[in-house]
Design a protein around this motif. Sequence first.
Motif, mmCIF file in Angstrom:
data_model
loop_
_atom_site.group_PDB
_atom_site.id
_atom_site.type_symbol
_atom_site.label_atom_id
_atom_site.label_comp_id
_atom_site.label_asym_id
_atom_site.label_seq_id
_atom_site.Cartn_x
_atom_site.Cartn_y
_atom_site.Cartn_z
ATOM 1 N N PHE A 82 -74.437 52.734 85.894
ATOM 2 C CA PHE A 82 -75.151 51.731 85.170
ATOM 3 C C PHE A 82 -75.687 51.626 83.686
ATOM 4 C CE2 PHE A 82 -76.059 52.012 89.743
ATOM 5 C CZ PHE A 82 -75.786 50.804 90.321
ATOM 6 N N ASP A 83 -75.117 52.910 83.302
ATOM 7 C CA ASP A 83 -75.747 52.882 81.901
ATOM 8 C C ASP A 83 -74.562 52.245 80.920
ATOM 9 O OD1 ASP A 83 -76.945 53.685 79.723
ATOM 10 O OD2 ASP A 83 -76.677 55.867 79.795
ATOM 11 N N THR A 84 -74.809 52.059 79.611
ATOM 12 C CA THR A 84 -73.820 51.077 78.953
ATOM 13 C C THR A 84 -72.613 52.181 78.149
ATOM 14 O OG1 THR A 84 -75.132 51.277 76.938
ATOM 15 C CG2 THR A 84 -75.302 49.497 78.425
ATOM 16 N N VAL A 85 -71.825 51.775 77.621
ATOM 17 C CA VAL A 85 -70.983 52.501 76.813
ATOM 18 C C VAL A 85 -71.605 53.250 75.718
ATOM 19 C CG1 VAL A 85 -68.847 52.576 75.420
ATOM 20 C CG2 VAL A 85 -68.879 51.199 77.526
ATOM 21 N N TRP A 86 -72.420 52.616 74.890
ATOM 22 C CA TRP A 86 -73.007 52.950 73.610
ATOM 23 C C TRP A 86 -73.979 54.119 74.125
ATOM 24 C CZ3 TRP A 86 -72.190 53.099 68.499
ATOM 25 C CH2 TRP A 86 -73.367 53.523 67.700
ATOM 26 N N LEU A 121 -70.079 57.127 65.417
ATOM 27 C CA LEU A 121 -69.958 56.586 66.769
ATOM 28 C C LEU A 121 -69.116 55.105 66.600
ATOM 29 C CD1 LEU A 121 -73.175 57.822 68.741
ATOM 30 C CD2 LEU A 121 -70.984 58.601 68.490
ATOM 31 N N GLU A 122 -69.652 54.343 65.571
ATOM 32 C CA GLU A 122 -68.977 52.905 65.550
ATOM 33 C C GLU A 122 -67.719 53.241 65.556
ATOM 34 O OE1 GLU A 122 -69.323 49.153 62.896
ATOM 35 O OE2 GLU A 122 -71.041 50.202 63.185
ATOM 36 N N GLN A 123 -67.320 54.087 64.577
ATOM 37 C CA GLN A 123 -65.836 54.116 64.311
ATOM 38 C C GLN A 123 -64.982 54.612 65.258
ATOM 39 O OE1 GLN A 123 -64.232 52.692 61.279
ATOM 40 N NE2 GLN A 123 -62.518 53.469 62.639
ATOM 41 N N LEU A 124 -65.737 55.582 66.153
ATOM 42 C CA LEU A 124 -65.163 56.267 67.081
ATOM 43 C C LEU A 124 -64.673 55.028 68.175
ATOM 44 C CD1 LEU A 124 -64.340 58.761 68.708
ATOM 45 C CD2 LEU A 124 -66.718 59.124 69.540
ATOM 46 N N LEU A 125 -65.586 54.421 68.594
ATOM 47 C CA LEU A 125 -65.520 53.528 69.678
ATOM 48 C C LEU A 125 -64.459 52.233 69.321
ATOM 49 C CD1 LEU A 125 -69.214 52.725 70.977
ATOM 50 C CD2 LEU A 125 -67.489 54.276 72.087
ATOM 51 N N LYS A 126 -64.441 51.860 67.760
ATOM 52 C CA LYS A 126 -63.406 51.162 67.319
ATOM 53 C C LYS A 126 -61.848 51.780 67.573
ATOM 54 C CE LYS A 126 -66.330 48.435 64.310
ATOM 55 N NZ LYS A 126 -66.572 48.119 62.862
ATOM 56 N N ASP A 127 -61.786 52.992 67.361
ATOM 57 C CA ASP A 127 -60.523 53.775 67.146
ATOM 58 C C ASP A 127 -60.345 53.791 68.674
ATOM 59 O OD1 ASP A 127 -60.352 54.210 64.600
ATOM 60 O OD2 ASP A 127 -61.379 56.217 64.728
ATOM 61 N N LEU A 128 -61.008 53.771 69.588
ATOM 62 C CA LEU A 128 -60.710 53.753 71.094
ATOM 63 C C LEU A 128 -60.588 52.325 71.667
ATOM 64 C CD1 LEU A 128 -62.686 56.932 71.943
ATOM 65 C CD2 LEU A 128 -60.082 56.808 71.950
ATOM 66 N N SER A 129 -60.920 51.456 70.767
ATOM 67 C CA SER A 129 -60.525 49.993 71.361
ATOM 68 C C SER A 129 -61.926 49.735 72.151
ATOM 69 C CB SER A 129 -59.402 49.578 71.917
ATOM 70 O OG SER A 129 -58.166 49.828 71.294
ATOM 71 N N LEU A 130 -63.124 50.526 72.248
ATOM 72 C CA LEU A 130 -64.288 50.175 73.050
ATOM 73 C C LEU A 130 -65.242 49.444 72.378
ATOM 74 C CD1 LEU A 130 -64.567 53.844 74.461
ATOM 75 C CD2 LEU A 130 -63.992 51.860 75.790
ATOM 76 N N TRP A 131 -65.297 49.148 70.958
ATOM 77 C CA TRP A 131 -66.284 48.651 70.558
ATOM 78 C C TRP A 131 -66.826 47.157 70.894
ATOM 79 C CZ3 TRP A 131 -70.054 50.099 67.635
ATOM 80 C CH2 TRP A 131 -70.612 49.028 66.733
ATOM 81 N N ASP A 132 -65.950 46.510 71.493
ATOM 82 C CA ASP A 132 -66.320 45.013 72.295
ATOM 83 C C ASP A 132 -66.972 45.325 73.609
ATOM 84 O OD1 ASP A 132 -65.130 43.746 70.043
ATOM 85 O OD2 ASP A 132 -63.215 43.357 71.139
ATOM 86 N N LYS A 133 -66.713 46.633 74.018
ATOM 87 C CA LYS A 133 -67.349 46.982 75.491
ATOM 88 C C LYS A 133 -68.513 47.914 75.286
ATOM 89 C CE LYS A 133 -63.927 45.227 77.648
ATOM 90 N NZ LYS A 133 -64.051 44.244 78.795
ATOM 91 N N GLU A 165 -71.768 47.858 81.173
ATOM 92 C CA GLU A 165 -72.279 49.028 82.063
ATOM 93 C C GLU A 165 -70.940 49.560 82.535
ATOM 94 O OE1 GLU A 165 -74.556 47.702 85.072
ATOM 95 O OE2 GLU A 165 -76.372 47.400 83.730
ATOM 96 N N LEU A 166 -70.801 50.869 82.587
ATOM 97 C CA LEU A 166 -69.409 51.756 82.943
ATOM 98 C C LEU A 166 -69.020 51.048 84.359
ATOM 99 C CD1 LEU A 166 -71.187 55.260 82.168
ATOM 100 C CD2 LEU A 166 -69.625 53.685 80.750
ATOM 101 N N ARG A 167 -69.916 50.760 85.335
ATOM 102 C CA ARG A 167 -69.283 50.167 86.309
ATOM 103 C C ARG A 167 -68.388 49.042 86.307
ATOM 104 N NH1 ARG A 167 -73.049 46.254 89.071
ATOM 105 N NH2 ARG A 167 -74.605 45.577 87.589
#
Length: 307
Positions: A92-96, A115-127, A131-133
Amino acid sequence: MKNIVHIEALSKTYDSGHQALSRVDLDIHQGEILALLGPNGAGKTTLISIICGIVSASTGTVSVAGHDNVRDYRKTRDLIGLVPQELTLGAFDTVWNTVNFSRGLFGKPPDTAYLEQLLKDLSLWDKRDSELRELSGGMKRRVLIAKALSHEPRVLFLDEPTAGVDVELRQDMWKMVRKLNDSGVTIILTTHYIEEAEEIADRVGIISQGKLLLVEDKQNLMQKLGKKQLLIELREMVEAIPAALAEYNLEISRDGGHLVYTYDTQSERTGITSLLQDLNDNGMSLKDLKSSQSSLEEIFVNLVSTK
């Protein structure tokens, strides 16, 4: 080359009596990409788990950047990032929040830009607010990688990171691995995709039945243990190889139109020049020649099957 991880006489026997590791000695060079190959149950995950402080060794020692991983466990764990095989995430927690919390667990100060750049590099920024589920298995794998990198480790372990993931994620991961390695991070990965190890690793270690069979520079390994083959296409088919050519141990194709000559690349003489002369002397006219090198997969299979 300076070593960042030093492993000496490492063994692990579980309460069940199963010996997962047997006196493993290994030095991991700072800044390298080391691929650990081995069949299921070979001891790869146990080895990584001991280095990361998750499993206790039965005997032997591990040091990371000169720090003993038992006595100085806080320091060594701060230096290490781990991406496990299993998708061990909440629901139930969010990616960020997940990645940000993981950074805080290591006592690192907030760094939104990193962390922003990390998520962008992993194509996770939009997510980042999802929630993880709600994520697919591939996206959850990306979150695990982000968590492992959240505290900016100097050594990153990837345990079967691309098992069961899509091609796009696999390509993104290797781009990230190369980028991290270029920045000075030491990468150790286990994989069943031998072609990936062949493409990305600097050195290759092969584990079987708890023993480290060898650790070798990838190119040296392929030169020392690999074989080269010369495929000889004949102008006219033959039914058998003349007795005068028996010393070359030639193989003949089913249609009789090709001969295969296997030779050792490390020998002073390959025998190719004399072979071609003898073929001509025996009335065999050549149409074409092609050579091929053993793959890392063939070397791996041969090593494991003979131990």
